[in-house]
Design a protein around this motif. Structure first.
Motif, PDB file in Angstrom:
ATOM      1  N   ALA A 106     -27.575 104.964 -25.159  1.00 54.13           N
ATOM      2  CA  ALA A 106     -27.626 106.196 -25.960  1.00 54.13           C
ATOM      3  C   ALA A 106     -26.549 106.178 -27.035  1.00 54.13           C
ATOM      4  CB  ALA A 106     -27.468 107.420 -25.063  1.00 54.13           C
ATOM      5  N   LEU A 107     -25.398 105.657 -26.688  1.00 57.04           N
ATOM      6  CA  LEU A 107     -24.309 105.574 -27.666  1.00 57.04           C
ATOM      7  C   LEU A 107     -24.632 104.570 -28.762  1.00 57.04           C
ATOM      8  CD1 LEU A 107     -21.538 106.752 -28.232  1.00 57.04           C
ATOM      9  CD2 LEU A 107     -20.549 104.865 -26.956  1.00 57.04           C
ATOM     10  N   LYS A 108     -25.316 103.483 -28.394  1.00 53.71           N
ATOM     11  CA  LYS A 108     -25.706 102.484 -29.384  1.00 53.71           C
ATOM     12  C   LYS A 108     -26.717 103.038 -30.380  1.00 53.71           C
ATOM     13  CE  LYS A 108     -24.826  98.433 -26.565  1.00 53.71           C
ATOM     14  NZ  LYS A 108     -25.421  97.313 -25.840  1.00 53.71           N
ATOM     15  N   ALA A 109     -27.512 104.003 -29.986  1.00 54.42           N
ATOM     16  CA  ALA A 109     -28.468 104.624 -30.902  1.00 54.42           C
ATOM     17  C   ALA A 109     -27.828 105.780 -31.669  1.00 54.42           C
ATOM     18  CB  ALA A 109     -29.677 105.120 -30.138  1.00 54.42           C
ATOM     19  N   ARG A 110     -26.869 106.439 -31.065  1.00 53.14           N
ATOM     20  CA  ARG A 110     -26.255 107.610 -31.696  1.00 53.14           C
ATOM     21  C   ARG A 110     -25.324 107.223 -32.850  1.00 53.14           C
ATOM     22  NH1 ARG A 110     -23.967 112.608 -28.197  1.00 53.14           N
ATOM     23  NH2 ARG A 110     -23.597 114.039 -29.922  1.00 53.14           N
ATOM     24  N   ILE A 111     -24.606 106.130 -32.706  1.00 55.56           N
ATOM     25  CA  ILE A 111     -23.677 105.700 -33.752  1.00 55.56           C
ATOM     26  C   ILE A 111     -24.422 105.333 -35.043  1.00 55.56           C
ATOM     27  CG2 ILE A 111     -22.024 103.906 -34.389  1.00 55.56           C
ATOM     28  CD1 ILE A 111     -20.991 104.066 -31.494  1.00 55.56           C
ATOM     29  N   PRO A 112     -25.496 104.527 -34.995  1.00 56.39           N
ATOM     30  CA  PRO A 112     -26.221 104.255 -36.248  1.00 56.39           C
ATOM     31  C   PRO A 112     -26.838 105.506 -36.875  1.00 56.39           C
ATOM     32  CG  PRO A 112     -26.801 102.628 -34.617  1.00 56.39           C
ATOM     33  CD  PRO A 112     -25.982 103.658 -33.916  1.00 56.39           C
ATOM     34  N   LEU A 113     -27.296 106.443 -36.043  1.00 60.62           N
ATOM     35  CA  LEU A 113     -27.833 107.686 -36.590  1.00 60.62           C
ATOM     36  C   LEU A 113     -26.745 108.496 -37.295  1.00 60.62           C
ATOM     37  CD1 LEU A 113     -30.400 108.970 -33.946  1.00 60.62           C
ATOM     38  CD2 LEU A 113     -30.835 108.353 -36.317  1.00 60.62           C
ATOM     39  N   ASN A 114     -25.532 108.480 -36.769  1.00 59.51           N
ATOM     40  CA  ASN A 114     -24.441 109.177 -37.436  1.00 59.51           C
ATOM     41  C   ASN A 114     -24.024 108.469 -38.728  1.00 59.51           C
ATOM     42  OD1 ASN A 114     -23.446 111.644 -36.166  1.00 59.51           O
ATOM     43  ND2 ASN A 114     -23.367 110.352 -34.352  1.00 59.51           N
ATOM     44  N   ILE A 115     -24.071 107.157 -38.728  1.00 56.18           N
ATOM     45  CA  ILE A 115     -23.793 106.427 -39.964  1.00 56.18           C
ATOM     46  C   ILE A 115     -24.876 106.733 -41.001  1.00 56.18           C
ATOM     47  CG2 ILE A 115     -23.661 104.109 -40.980  1.00 56.18           C
ATOM     48  CD1 ILE A 115     -22.340 103.233 -38.311  1.00 56.18           C
ATOM     49  N   LEU A 116     -26.138 106.762 -40.558  1.00 52.02           N
ATOM     50  CA  LEU A 116     -27.226 107.135 -41.460  1.00 52.02           C
ATOM     51  C   LEU A 116     -27.049 108.552 -41.981  1.00 52.02           C
ATOM     52  CD1 LEU A 116     -29.970 106.447 -42.745  1.00 52.02           C
ATOM     53  CD2 LEU A 116     -31.032 107.334 -40.660  1.00 52.02           C
ATOM     54  N   MET A 117     -26.584 109.449 -41.131  1.00 56.50           N
ATOM     55  CA  MET A 117     -26.346 110.830 -41.551  1.00 56.50           C
ATOM     56  C   MET A 117     -25.238 110.890 -42.601  1.00 56.50           C
ATOM     57  SD  MET A 117     -27.407 113.879 -40.955  1.00 56.50           S
ATOM     58  CE  MET A 117     -26.921 115.561 -41.137  1.00 56.50           C
ATOM     59  N   ALA A 118     -24.179 110.114 -42.421  1.00 56.64           N
ATOM     60  CA  ALA A 118     -23.092 110.098 -43.401  1.00 56.64           C
ATOM     61  C   ALA A 118     -23.581 109.574 -44.749  1.00 56.64           C
ATOM     62  CB  ALA A 118     -21.939 109.237 -42.886  1.00 56.64           C
ATOM     63  N   VAL A 119     -24.366 108.518 -44.727  1.00 60.80           N
ATOM     64  CA  VAL A 119     -24.913 107.965 -45.965  1.00 60.80           C
ATOM     65  C   VAL A 119     -25.904 108.950 -46.590  1.00 60.80           C
ATOM     66  CG1 VAL A 119     -26.345 106.091 -46.896  1.00 60.80           C
ATOM     67  CG2 VAL A 119     -24.521 105.596 -45.263  1.00 60.80           C
ATOM     68  N   ALA A 120     -26.689 109.607 -45.752  1.00 62.90           N
ATOM     69  CA  ALA A 120     -27.668 110.573 -46.258  1.00 62.90           C
ATOM     70  C   ALA A 120     -26.992 111.763 -46.920  1.00 62.90           C
ATOM     71  CB  ALA A 120     -28.568 111.054 -45.119  1.00 62.90           C
ATOM     72  N   VAL A 121     -25.918 112.243 -46.334  1.00 64.25           N
ATOM     73  CA  VAL A 121     -25.190 113.377 -46.923  1.00 64.25           C
ATOM     74  C   VAL A 121     -24.646 112.997 -48.292  1.00 64.25           C
ATOM     75  CG1 VAL A 121     -23.062 114.722 -46.699  1.00 64.25           C
ATOM     76  CG2 VAL A 121     -24.635 114.589 -44.792  1.00 64.25           C
ATOM     77  N   LEU A 122     -24.199 111.784 -48.444  1.00 64.76           N
ATOM     78  CA  LEU A 122     -23.594 111.368 -49.706  1.00 64.76           C
ATOM     79  C   LEU A 122     -24.605 110.962 -50.776  1.00 64.76           C
ATOM     80  CD1 LEU A 122     -20.590 109.309 -48.366  1.00 64.76           C
ATOM     81  CD2 LEU A 122     -20.550 111.606 -49.337  1.00 64.76           C
ATOM     82  N   PHE A 123     -25.709 110.329 -50.389  1.00 68.32           N
ATOM     83  CA  PHE A 123     -26.554 109.691 -51.392  1.00 68.32           C
ATOM     84  C   PHE A 123     -28.013 110.130 -51.432  1.00 68.32           C
ATOM     85  CE2 PHE A 123     -23.249 106.478 -50.367  1.00 68.32           C
ATOM     86  CZ  PHE A 123     -22.590 106.536 -51.582  1.00 68.32           C
ATOM     87  N   PHE A 124     -28.523 110.755 -50.393  1.00 71.73           N
ATOM     88  CA  PHE A 124     -29.945 111.056 -50.336  1.00 71.73           C
ATOM     89  C   PHE A 124     -30.211 112.534 -50.605  1.00 71.73           C
ATOM     90  CE2 PHE A 124     -29.768 107.100 -47.974  1.00 71.73           C
ATOM     91  CZ  PHE A 124     -30.871 106.429 -48.475  1.00 71.73           C
ATOM     92  N   PRO A 125     -31.463 112.893 -50.909  1.00 68.80           N
ATOM     93  CA  PRO A 125     -31.790 114.304 -51.159  1.00 68.80           C
ATOM     94  C   PRO A 125     -31.693 115.148 -49.889  1.00 68.80           C
ATOM     95  CG  PRO A 125     -33.760 112.941 -51.321  1.00 68.80           C
ATOM     96  CD  PRO A 125     -32.605 112.016 -51.133  1.00 68.80           C
ATOM     97  N   TRP A 126     -31.672 116.446 -50.092  1.00 69.09           N
ATOM     98  CA  TRP A 126     -31.433 117.370 -48.978  1.00 69.09           C
ATOM     99  C   TRP A 126     -32.491 117.262 -47.893  1.00 69.09           C
ATOM    100  CZ3 TRP A 126     -35.048 120.922 -47.631  1.00 69.09           C
ATOM    101  CH2 TRP A 126     -36.030 121.202 -48.582  1.00 69.09           C
ATOM    102  N   TRP A 127     -33.743 117.004 -48.258  1.00 71.96           N
ATOM    103  CA  TRP A 127     -34.800 116.956 -47.252  1.00 71.96           C
ATOM    104  C   TRP A 127     -34.643 115.749 -46.325  1.00 71.96           C
ATOM    105  CZ3 TRP A 127     -37.586 112.555 -47.801  1.00 71.96           C
ATOM    106  CH2 TRP A 127     -37.629 111.969 -49.058  1.00 71.96           C
ATOM    107  N   PHE A 128     -34.085 114.655 -46.818  1.00 75.88           N
ATOM    108  CA  PHE A 128     -33.822 113.503 -45.962  1.00 75.88           C
ATOM    109  C   PHE A 128     -32.685 113.809 -44.987  1.00 75.88           C
ATOM    110  CE2 PHE A 128     -32.086 109.309 -44.929  1.00 75.88           C
ATOM    111  CZ  PHE A 128     -33.240 108.661 -44.536  1.00 75.88           C
ATOM    112  N   VAL A 129     -31.680 114.536 -45.465  1.00 75.40           N
ATOM    113  CA  VAL A 129     -30.568 114.958 -44.602  1.00 75.40           C
ATOM    114  C   VAL A 129     -31.095 115.856 -43.485  1.00 75.40           C
ATOM    115  CG1 VAL A 129     -28.395 116.230 -44.535  1.00 75.40           C
ATOM    116  CG2 VAL A 129     -28.902 114.755 -46.476  1.00 75.40           C
TER     117      VAL A 129
END
Length: 90
Positions: free
Chosen positions: A5-28
Protein backbone atom coordinates in the motif's frame (compact mmCIF):
# COMPACT_ATOMS: atom_id res chain seq x y z
CA UNK A 1 -0.08 0.15 6.49
CA UNK A 2 1.61 -2.66 4.65
CA UNK A 3 4.48 -2.26 2.21
CA UNK A 4 2.47 -2.72 -0.97
CA UNK A 5 0.00 0.00 0.00
CA UNK A 6 2.87 2.34 0.77
CA UNK A 7 4.50 1.53 -2.57
CA UNK A 8 1.32 2.63 -4.35
CA UNK A 9 0.65 5.64 -2.13
CA UNK A 10 4.05 7.30 -2.63
CA UNK A 11 3.82 7.43 -6.46
CA UNK A 12 0.26 8.76 -6.20
CA UNK A 13 1.48 11.54 -3.92
CA UNK A 14 4.31 12.35 -6.31
CA UNK A 15 1.76 12.44 -9.14
CA UNK A 16 -0.41 14.72 -7.02
CA UNK A 17 2.52 17.10 -6.43
CA UNK A 18 3.28 17.23 -10.15
CA UNK A 19 -0.41 17.64 -10.95
CA UNK A 20 -0.79 20.57 -8.56
CA UNK A 21 2.14 22.33 -10.18
CA UNK A 22 1.70 21.56 -13.87
CA UNK A 23 -1.68 20.05 -14.77
CA UNK A 24 -5.19 21.56 -15.05
CA UNK A 25 -7.55 21.59 -12.10
CA UNK A 26 -9.68 18.69 -13.34
CA UNK A 27 -6.65 16.37 -13.41
CA UNK A 28 -5.81 17.39 -9.83
CA UNK A 29 -9.38 16.55 -8.82
CA UNK A 30 -9.16 13.10 -10.44
CA UNK A 31 -5.88 12.27 -8.71
CA UNK A 32 -7.16 13.59 -5.37
CA UNK A 33 -10.35 11.54 -5.60
CA UNK A 34 -8.31 8.49 -6.51
CA UNK A 35 -6.18 9.02 -3.40
CA UNK A 36 -9.28 9.49 -1.24
CA UNK A 37 -10.96 6.38 -2.62
CA UNK A 38 -7.92 4.14 -2.22
CA UNK A 39 -6.63 5.45 1.13
CA UNK A 40 -7.63 7.67 4.02
CA UNK A 41 -5.39 10.28 2.48
CA UNK A 42 -5.17 13.29 4.76
CA UNK A 43 -2.38 14.62 2.55
CA UNK A 44 -5.04 15.57 -0.01
CA UNK A 45 -5.89 18.43 2.34
CA UNK A 46 -2.27 19.55 2.28
CA UNK A 47 -2.19 19.42 -1.53
CA UNK A 48 -5.44 21.38 -1.74
CA UNK A 49 -4.04 24.09 0.54
CA UNK A 50 -0.95 24.33 -1.69
CA UNK A 51 -3.18 24.44 -4.78
CA UNK A 52 -5.23 27.27 -3.28
CA UNK A 53 -2.12 29.19 -2.23
CA UNK A 54 -0.80 29.01 -5.78
CA UNK A 55 -3.91 29.56 -7.91
CA UNK A 56 -6.93 30.63 -5.86
CA UNK A 57 -8.84 33.83 -6.25
CA UNK A 58 -12.12 34.83 -4.59
CA UNK A 59 -15.14 33.72 -6.58
CA UNK A 60 -18.22 35.93 -6.06
CA UNK A 61 -20.59 33.06 -6.80
CA UNK A 62 -19.14 31.07 -3.89
CA UNK A 63 -19.37 33.84 -1.27
CA UNK A 64 -15.85 35.15 -2.08
CA UNK A 65 -14.17 32.09 -0.56
CA UNK A 66 -10.55 32.11 -1.76
CA UNK A 67 -9.91 28.60 -0.42
CA UNK A 68 -12.62 26.87 -2.40
CA UNK A 69 -10.51 23.85 -3.38
CA UNK A 70 -9.50 23.25 0.24
CA UNK A 71 -13.10 23.55 1.41
CA UNK A 72 -14.35 21.11 -1.21
CA UNK A 73 -11.72 18.50 -0.43
CA UNK A 74 -12.22 18.87 3.31
CA UNK A 75 -15.86 17.95 2.71
CA UNK A 76 -14.81 15.08 0.43
CA UNK A 77 -12.31 13.83 3.03
CA UNK A 78 -14.93 13.75 5.79
CA UNK A 79 -17.53 12.19 3.49
CA UNK A 80 -15.20 9.46 2.26
CA UNK A 81 -13.99 8.72 5.81
CA UNK A 82 -17.55 8.30 7.08
CA UNK A 83 -18.63 6.36 4.01
CA UNK A 84 -15.70 3.92 4.22
CA UNK A 85 -16.43 3.13 7.86
CA UNK A 86 -20.02 2.20 6.95
CA UNK A 87 -19.12 -0.07 4.05
CA UNK A 88 -19.19 -3.78 4.74
CA UNK A 89 -16.88 -4.82 1.92
CA UNK A 90 -14.15 -2.16 2.24
Amino acid sequence: MNGTALKARIPLNILMAVAVLFFPWWFVVIVALLLLIMYEAWEVLLWSIIFDMLYASPIPFYFNIPILFTFIFAVFFVAFSVFKRRLIFY
